[in-house]
Scaffold this active site. Structure first.
Site, PDB file in Angstrom:
ATOM      1  N   LYS A 192       0.872  -1.186   0.000  1.00 53.63           N
ATOM      2  CA  LYS A 192       0.000   0.000   0.000  1.00 53.63           C
ATOM      3  C   LYS A 192       0.899   1.222   0.000  1.00 53.63           C
ATOM      4  O   LYS A 192       1.488   1.585   1.015  1.00 53.63           O
ATOM      5  CB  LYS A 192      -0.877  -0.016   1.262  1.00 53.63           C
ATOM      6  CG  LYS A 192      -2.241   0.616   1.119  1.00 53.63           C
ATOM      7  CD  LYS A 192      -2.282   2.112   1.043  1.00 53.63           C
ATOM      8  CE  LYS A 192      -1.894   2.862   2.273  1.00 53.63           C
ATOM      9  NZ  LYS A 192      -1.660   4.295   1.958  1.00 53.63           N
ATOM     10  N   GLY A 244       6.739   4.893   8.348  1.00 57.84           N
ATOM     11  CA  GLY A 244       5.918   6.096   8.424  1.00 57.84           C
ATOM     12  C   GLY A 244       6.019   6.729   9.791  1.00 57.84           C
ATOM     13  O   GLY A 244       7.041   6.591  10.475  1.00 57.84           O
ATOM     14  N   SER A 245       4.960   7.391  10.195  1.00 52.11           N
ATOM     15  CA  SER A 245       5.026   8.158  11.447  1.00 52.11           C
ATOM     16  C   SER A 245       4.949   7.242  12.669  1.00 52.11           C
ATOM     17  O   SER A 245       4.359   6.161  12.620  1.00 52.11           O
ATOM     18  CB  SER A 245       3.879   9.172  11.493  1.00 52.11           C
ATOM     19  OG  SER A 245       2.657   8.493  11.447  1.00 52.11           O
ATOM     20  N   THR A 246       5.517   7.704  13.760  1.00 53.67           N
ATOM     21  CA  THR A 246       5.513   6.927  15.003  1.00 53.67           C
ATOM     22  C   THR A 246       4.072   6.728  15.494  1.00 53.67           C
ATOM     23  O   THR A 246       3.715   5.653  15.985  1.00 53.67           O
ATOM     24  CB  THR A 246       6.402   7.622  16.050  1.00 53.67           C
ATOM     25  OG1 THR A 246       7.746   7.615  15.542  1.00 53.67           O
ATOM     26  CG2 THR A 246       6.393   6.904  17.388  1.00 53.67           C
ATOM     27  N   GLU A 247       3.244   7.754  15.285  1.00 52.30           N
ATOM     28  CA  GLU A 247       1.832   7.646  15.690  1.00 52.30           C
ATOM     29  C   GLU A 247       1.145   6.454  15.037  1.00 52.30           C
ATOM     30  O   GLU A 247       0.490   5.650  15.700  1.00 52.30           O
ATOM     31  CB  GLU A 247       1.086   8.864  15.141  1.00 52.30           C
ATOM     32  CG  GLU A 247       0.880  10.004  16.034  1.00 52.30           C
ATOM     33  CD  GLU A 247       0.460  11.153  15.150  1.00 52.30           C
ATOM     34  OE1 GLU A 247       1.379  11.788  14.590  1.00 52.30           O
ATOM     35  OE2 GLU A 247      -0.764  11.379  15.004  1.00 52.30           O
ATOM     36  N   GLY A 249       2.604   3.979  13.551  1.00 50.82           N
ATOM     37  CA  GLY A 249       3.314   2.771  13.972  1.00 50.82           C
ATOM     38  C   GLY A 249       2.699   2.202  15.248  1.00 50.82           C
ATOM     39  O   GLY A 249       2.498   1.001  15.386  1.00 50.82           O
ATOM     40  N   GLU A 266       9.488   1.011  10.866  1.00 50.42           N
ATOM     41  CA  GLU A 266      10.563   1.982  10.654  1.00 50.42           C
ATOM     42  C   GLU A 266       9.904   3.343  10.774  1.00 50.42           C
ATOM     43  O   GLU A 266       9.109   3.729   9.915  1.00 50.42           O
ATOM     44  CB  GLU A 266      11.194   1.744   9.268  1.00 50.42           C
ATOM     45  CG  GLU A 266      12.599   2.285   9.157  1.00 50.42           C
ATOM     46  CD  GLU A 266      12.631   3.712   8.696  1.00 50.42           C
ATOM     47  OE1 GLU A 266      12.568   4.615   9.570  1.00 50.42           O
ATOM     48  OE2 GLU A 266      12.723   3.936   7.484  1.00 50.42           O
ATOM     49  N   CYS A 300      13.481  10.413   7.137  1.00 50.26           N
ATOM     50  CA  CYS A 300      13.297   9.984   8.525  1.00 50.26           C
ATOM     51  C   CYS A 300      14.596  10.082   9.308  1.00 50.26           C
ATOM     52  O   CYS A 300      14.591  10.314  10.506  1.00 50.26           O
ATOM     53  CB  CYS A 300      12.735   8.578   8.571  1.00 50.26           C
ATOM     54  SG  CYS A 300      13.617   7.431   7.530  1.00 50.26           S
ATOM     55  N   GLU A 397       9.603  15.863  15.368  1.00 47.74           N
ATOM     56  CA  GLU A 397      10.098  15.670  14.006  1.00 47.74           C
ATOM     57  C   GLU A 397       9.379  16.685  13.105  1.00 47.74           C
ATOM     58  O   GLU A 397       8.149  16.673  13.013  1.00 47.74           O
ATOM     59  CB  GLU A 397       9.762  14.245  13.563  1.00 47.74           C
ATOM     60  CG  GLU A 397      10.310  13.898  12.209  1.00 47.74           C
ATOM     61  CD  GLU A 397      10.026  12.447  11.802  1.00 47.74           C
ATOM     62  OE1 GLU A 397       8.919  11.956  12.079  1.00 47.74           O
ATOM     63  OE2 GLU A 397      10.906  11.827  11.194  1.00 47.74           O
TER      64      GLU A 397
HETATM   65  P1  NAI Z   1       1.710   8.379   7.980  1.00 49.50           P
HETATM   66  O1  NAI Z   1       2.437   7.574   8.955  1.00 49.50           O
HETATM   67  O2  NAI Z   1       0.300   8.764   8.278  1.00 49.50           O
HETATM   68  O3  NAI Z   1       1.670   7.637   6.555  1.00 49.50           O
HETATM   69  C1  NAI Z   1       2.543   6.612   6.152  1.00 49.50           C
HETATM   70  C2  NAI Z   1       1.746   5.505   5.466  1.00 49.50           C
HETATM   71  O4  NAI Z   1       0.846   4.904   6.390  1.00 49.50           O
HETATM   72  C3  NAI Z   1       0.871   5.961   4.321  1.00 49.50           C
HETATM   73  O5  NAI Z   1       0.886   4.981   3.314  1.00 49.50           O
HETATM   74  C4  NAI Z   1      -0.509   6.047   4.960  1.00 49.50           C
HETATM   75  O6  NAI Z   1      -1.556   5.916   4.033  1.00 49.50           O
HETATM   76  C5  NAI Z   1      -0.476   4.891   5.895  1.00 49.50           C
HETATM   77  N1  NAI Z   1      -1.394   4.983   7.034  1.00 49.50           N
HETATM   78  C6  NAI Z   1      -1.874   6.092   7.647  1.00 49.50           C
HETATM   79  N2  NAI Z   1      -2.687   5.744   8.668  1.00 49.50           N
HETATM   80  C7  NAI Z   1      -2.705   4.398   8.729  1.00 49.50           C
HETATM   81  C8  NAI Z   1      -3.329   3.452   9.585  1.00 49.50           C
HETATM   82  N3  NAI Z   1      -4.080   3.825  10.599  1.00 49.50           N
HETATM   83  N4  NAI Z   1      -3.112   2.138   9.363  1.00 49.50           N
HETATM   84  C9  NAI Z   1      -2.317   1.740   8.360  1.00 49.50           C
HETATM   85  N5  NAI Z   1      -1.706   2.587   7.513  1.00 49.50           N
HETATM   86  C10 NAI Z   1      -1.883   3.901   7.696  1.00 49.50           C
HETATM   87  O7  NAI Z   1       2.536   9.671   7.680  1.00 49.50           O
HETATM   88  P2  NAI Z   1       1.952  11.049   7.107  1.00 49.50           P
HETATM   89  O8  NAI Z   1       0.664  11.404   7.721  1.00 49.50           O
HETATM   90  O9  NAI Z   1       1.938  10.928   5.662  1.00 49.50           O
HETATM   91  O10 NAI Z   1       3.030  12.064   7.619  1.00 49.50           O
HETATM   92  C11 NAI Z   1       2.912  12.647   8.912  1.00 49.50           C
HETATM   93  C12 NAI Z   1       4.243  12.744   9.597  1.00 49.50           C
HETATM   94  O11 NAI Z   1       4.781  11.445   9.746  1.00 49.50           O
HETATM   95  C13 NAI Z   1       5.298  13.495   8.843  1.00 49.50           C
HETATM   96  O12 NAI Z   1       5.220  14.850   9.047  1.00 49.50           O
HETATM   97  C14 NAI Z   1       6.543  12.914   9.414  1.00 49.50           C
HETATM   98  O13 NAI Z   1       6.841  13.545  10.617  1.00 49.50           O
HETATM   99  C15 NAI Z   1       6.172  11.490   9.679  1.00 49.50           C
HETATM  100  N6  NAI Z   1       6.622  10.593   8.604  1.00 49.50           N
HETATM  101  C16 NAI Z   1       7.733   9.853   8.812  1.00 49.50           C
HETATM  102  C17 NAI Z   1       8.210   9.047   7.809  1.00 49.50           C
HETATM  103  C18 NAI Z   1       9.418   8.227   7.999  1.00 49.50           C
HETATM  104  O14 NAI Z   1       9.988   7.754   7.040  1.00 49.50           O
HETATM  105  N7  NAI Z   1       9.848   7.976   9.198  1.00 49.50           N
HETATM  106  C19 NAI Z   1       7.583   8.983   6.503  1.00 49.50           C
HETATM  107  C20 NAI Z   1       6.379   9.756   6.405  1.00 49.50           C
HETATM  108  C21 NAI Z   1       5.956  10.537   7.422  1.00 49.50           C
END
Ligand code: NAI
Length: 795
Positions: A192, A244-247, A249, A266, A300, A397
């Site tokens: 996804k 993705g985000s820690t939240e 995660g 991660e 990240c 972050e």
């Molecule tokens: P996110 O963590 O919401 O999105 C990452 C992925 O997870 C996307 O594919 C999203 O559709 C999916 N996702 C979102 N909610 C989900 C859920 N409940 N269950 C399963 N999958 C879900 O990140 P977002 O909102 O795009 O970015 C927000 C903040 O997160 C950024 O400002 C940054 O601080 C952080 N982030 C960190 C990343 C990293 O590589 N460590 C990458 C992207 C964002």
């Protein structure tokens, strides 16, 4: 203007990359995409689509399908059907496919680079020189692991169907990081991509099918977080790998808890970039540019906290500001720009708000003076100076091109500041004194450390975090293990529901309340101590005979044990030789009292004397094994494609809670604590609830074996209750739960506070006598975390 005129005036002239091929591909699909399932595009069941925009212009780019539960189900079922066939293809067969994918990426490199730049907003210079070549390298490297799998991972089998959820900052590269090892190991995938940036994943899936990847091996379901959540919840998925985000995660950890799905996360970071006063300052300034302005800071592991030694702070600031004046922000397809657009308006707003907060909290703001395009999601390179370590911008972050700067005086202070974060993804250390840099690197709580460099990546070098930056590694040999499971664990039987415990409170058992001074003790900080509540439980034989008592530990006892374990930090720095020696002493002292232990086991469990003796002898042998492993389960040295090395160090995880099984009460206990202490961890062990006396007898073995106080702490009592306390304790770094399905689920569900690493048995019994299943690397791998220290050298 002609070239000659530009030459005369030296005025900036954009050098845009042609986008015809990428636009033609979008047009060919009518700019509306379905999911890619079972080897072809399919119309989404929901019929719903999301618009995706071009961040640099704000214009609509395409429509992607919003995955519903029926779409996710269709993809999981295609992957399920394909998996046995894909696994049966064998290592060489899969290696050929992965190699074909690497070649496919190379052949279409330009198309991928342009599409990625348009869709994400990042500069073509980066997509062309980094994202696409690194993605191809990942497939080639993992083609190699597939080829060698039957030899190098002979004791492992694929996990099955893997759900993978990736973010928008490196859409194609994250796809490669995720799917290459999963496919190499014989799994099939439902991916996804992030809703902002799904196009290169769809292009990849289409071209992979053309390159002959069998249908169902790779499926792409697009959509937003709701689609991601459906994938996480789908019962046909055996493992979730998330970046993705820690939240999010945390949400995923919670929703997979107790389901038996394996998980790697991660997550975010707030990585320090430490500059000592003997560093090459110009080199370090250039390093900062790569650390925080690469990919608009949406990385990240971005070096987002600049820590400067006080004496050079002003000089560094002057040179950094001068360098910022030359940075160019512009259209992503312009080959001459340094920074493109951030991914979406919501992200831009988030960055702006955080910077305003930083200024309100007292930071001085400096922004690069160059022009930025007036339309689209652009934000200038930004430096926040004089930032207090506890201010919002130093802690959160930002995920944008914003650097926060602080100063330190001594190396110790640098380490303290660097580790003053809940994250632990990466760190960068700059000093011309290699001894200083290599002294600092092991003290940094981060999965990757770059010495005089930053943001270096390679498929052969594992990547992943400590602490709240998540768990699991991507890349390297350790990354392959994330997509495999031990064959020896396959045939485990479910444990029968626990028998009614023969332990009961002393008074109810009719033996009278024991006098206080006879209260059974716990073992905390190297001493036998009374349980906080002064309660104990009677331990009965299977026939109901009173055998003794064990303390009934509570929350306070666990807290004391964790504090004792935390303060025994020196154990992590003890030499491997020293740890080995102590494991041999333990074996020696257990051996000296072997008959006594055998008698105790026979009485408690009702097994024959011979069987009990076999348990003691195997426990002695196991202590010997870990004495042997202590100085042999070592890291390795990688040779990534640069002049330099990456040292993959095995580091202890820290304080580990361990719940032990009831079957084989001595051997189970020894088999779990020995690998942990061999690797430098400190342990808070909850022994078998039903048969705790083998562990309480072990106090004296510990006392006579020179085990430093606090390295092994033992709290007897109710497994479920004590596991709950351990899981919720934020100073416990990892939790191993063997002995009950309920306790396994409790451990996973409640571990989300500090995202501790968990290893649980889900109520499936291990054969503790089977070495293949319960001794050596199979557990040692969970007792360490790999830190990769990159040391480039020469020019
Ligand atoms: P996110 O963590 O919401 O999105 C990452 C992925 O997870 C996307 O594919 C999203 O559709 C999916 N996702 C979102 N909610 C989900 C859920 N409940 N269950 C399963 N999958 C879900 O990140 P977002 O909102 O795009 O970015 C927000 C903040 O997160 C950024 O400002 C940054 O601080 C952080 N982030 C960190 C990343 C990293 O590589 N460590 C990458 C992207 C964002």
């Amino acid at each position: 203007m002609s070239v000659a005129q530009y030459y005369e005036t030296m005025e900036y002239g954009p050098a845009p990359e042609a986008d015809g091929e990428a636009r033609a591909w979008l047009k060919q699909h009518g700019a509306v995409f379905g999911h890619f399932i079972g080897g072809k595009f399919v119309v989404p069941h929901s019929g719903k689509h999301l618009a995706t925009i071009e961040p640099a212009t704000g214009k609509a780019l395409a429509k992607i399908a919003q995955g519903s539960s029926a779409d996710v189900e269709a993809a999981v079922s295609a992957a399920r059907t394909a998996q046995p066939l894909w696994a049966k293809l064998g290592g060489h067969g899969r290696a050929r496919h992965l190699y074909a994918l690497a070649r496919m990426l190379q052949r279409h490199a330009r198309l991928f680079a342009v599409l990625e730049a348009i869709d994400n907003g990042k500069p073509i210079r980066e997509t062309r020189d980094l994202d696409v070549p690194l993605a191809a390298r990942h497939f080639q490297y993992h083609a190699g692991w597939a080829q060698l799998q039957e030899r190098e991972f002979a004791d492992q089998v694929p996990i099955g169907v893997i759900g993978q959820i990736i973010p928008w900052n490196f859409p194609l590269l994250m796809l490669a990081w995720k799917i290459a090892p999963a496919l190499a190991a014989g799994n099939t995938v439902v991916l996804k991509p992030a809703e902002f940036t799904s196009l290169t994943a769809l292009l990849f899936a289409e071209l992979a099918a053309e390159a002959g990847l069998p249908p169902g091996v790779l499926n792409v379901v697009t959509g937003d977080g709701a689609t991601g959540a459906l994938l996480v919840e789908n019962p046909g998925v055996d493992k979730i790998a998330f970046t993705g985000s820690t939240e999010v995660g945390r949400l995923i950890r919670q929703s997979t808890a107790g389901t038996g799905k394996s998980l790697t996360l991660e997550l975010g970071g707030k990585s320090p970039f430490i500059v000592f006063d003997d560093a090459d300052i110009d080199g370090a300034v250039e390093g900062v540019v790569d650390a925080i302005w690469f990919n608009q800071g949406q990385v990240c592991c971005a070096g987002s906290r600049l820590l400067l030694q006080e004496g050079i702070a002003e000089t560094f600031r002057r040179r950094l500001v001068r360098r910022m004046e030359t940075l160019r922000v512009g259209m992503p397809l312009d080959k001459a720009i340094d920074m493109g657009a951030v991914v979406a308006p919501v992200q831009l707003e988030r960055i702006k708000t955080l910077v305003e907060t930083g200024v309100k909290e007292g930071a001085e703001k400096y922004q690069a003076p160059g022009e930025i395009p007036s339309e689209g999601c652009f934000y200038p390179p930004t430096l926040l100076w004089n930032v207090h370590p506890s201010s919002t911008v130093a802690v959160e972050e930002i995920f944008g091109p914003v650097l926060v700067a602080m100063t330190f005086r001594t190396p110790d202070e640098a380490v303290m500041l660097a580790n003053n974060t809940r994250y632990g993804l990466a760190a960068s250390v700059w000093s011309e004194t290699i001894g200083l840099a290599l002294d600092i690197a092991p003290n940094l709580l981060a999965g990757v450390v770059w010495v005089n460099a930053t943001n270096l990546f390679d498929a052969s070098v594992g990547f992943g975090g400590y602490r709240e930056s998540g768990f699991g590694r991507e890349g390297g040999r350790e990354g392959m293990y994330e997509y495999l499971k031990p064959n020896a664990w396959s045939g485990r039987k479910a444990r029968a529901k626990a028998l009614p415990p023969p332990t009961q409170s002393a008074d109810k058992a009719g033996f009278g309340v024991p006098p206080i001074d006879r209260t059974a003790k716990l073992f905390v900080g190297g001493k036998q101590v009374r349980p906080d509540g002064n309660y104990s439980r009677v331990v009965l034989s299977p026939k109901g005979r009173h055998l003794g008592e064990a303390g009934a530990g509570n929350r306070k006892d666990i807290r004391n044990a964790v504090a004792a374990a935390r303060s025994a930090e020196a154990w992590a720095r003890a030499t491997a030789h020293n740890r080995a020696q102590i494991l041999y002493y333990l074996a020696e002292n257990l051996s000296a009292r072997g008959d006594e232990f055998a008698r105790r086991i026979a009485e408690m469990t009702g097994v024959s004397g011979a069987r009990a003796r076999a348990e003691v002898d195997t426990s002695i042998e196991r202590l010997f094994s870990y004495g042997a492993w202590a100085d042999k389960f070592e890291g390795s040295v990688h040779a990534p494609p640069l002049r330099g090395v990456a040292l993959a160090m095995h580091e202890p995880i820290g304080v580990v809670g361990v719940a032990c099984p009831d079957e084989a009460p001595l051997l189970g206990f020894v088999s779990l604590i020995a690998p942990l202490i061999a690797m430098g961890n400190r342990v808070v062990a909850v022994p078998s609830e039903q048969h705790p006396l083998a562990a309480t007898d072990f106090y004296q073995v510990l006392e006579t074996s020179d085990v430093p106080g606090g390295v092994v702490n033992i709290v007897t009592g109710s497994r479920d209750e004590l596991v709950k306390v351990l899981a919720e304790h934020d100073d416990v770094d990892a939790l191993w739960v063997f002995g009950s399905q309920d306790a396994s689920a409790i451990a996973e569900r409640l571990s989300i506070g500090n995202l501790k690493r968990t290893l649980v048995d889900y109520g499936l019994m291990l054969d503790w006598y089977d070495r293949a299943a319960s001794e050596g690397p199979i557990l040692l791998r969970h007792a360490v975390q790999v830190k990769n220290i990159w040391i480039p050298y020469g020019d």
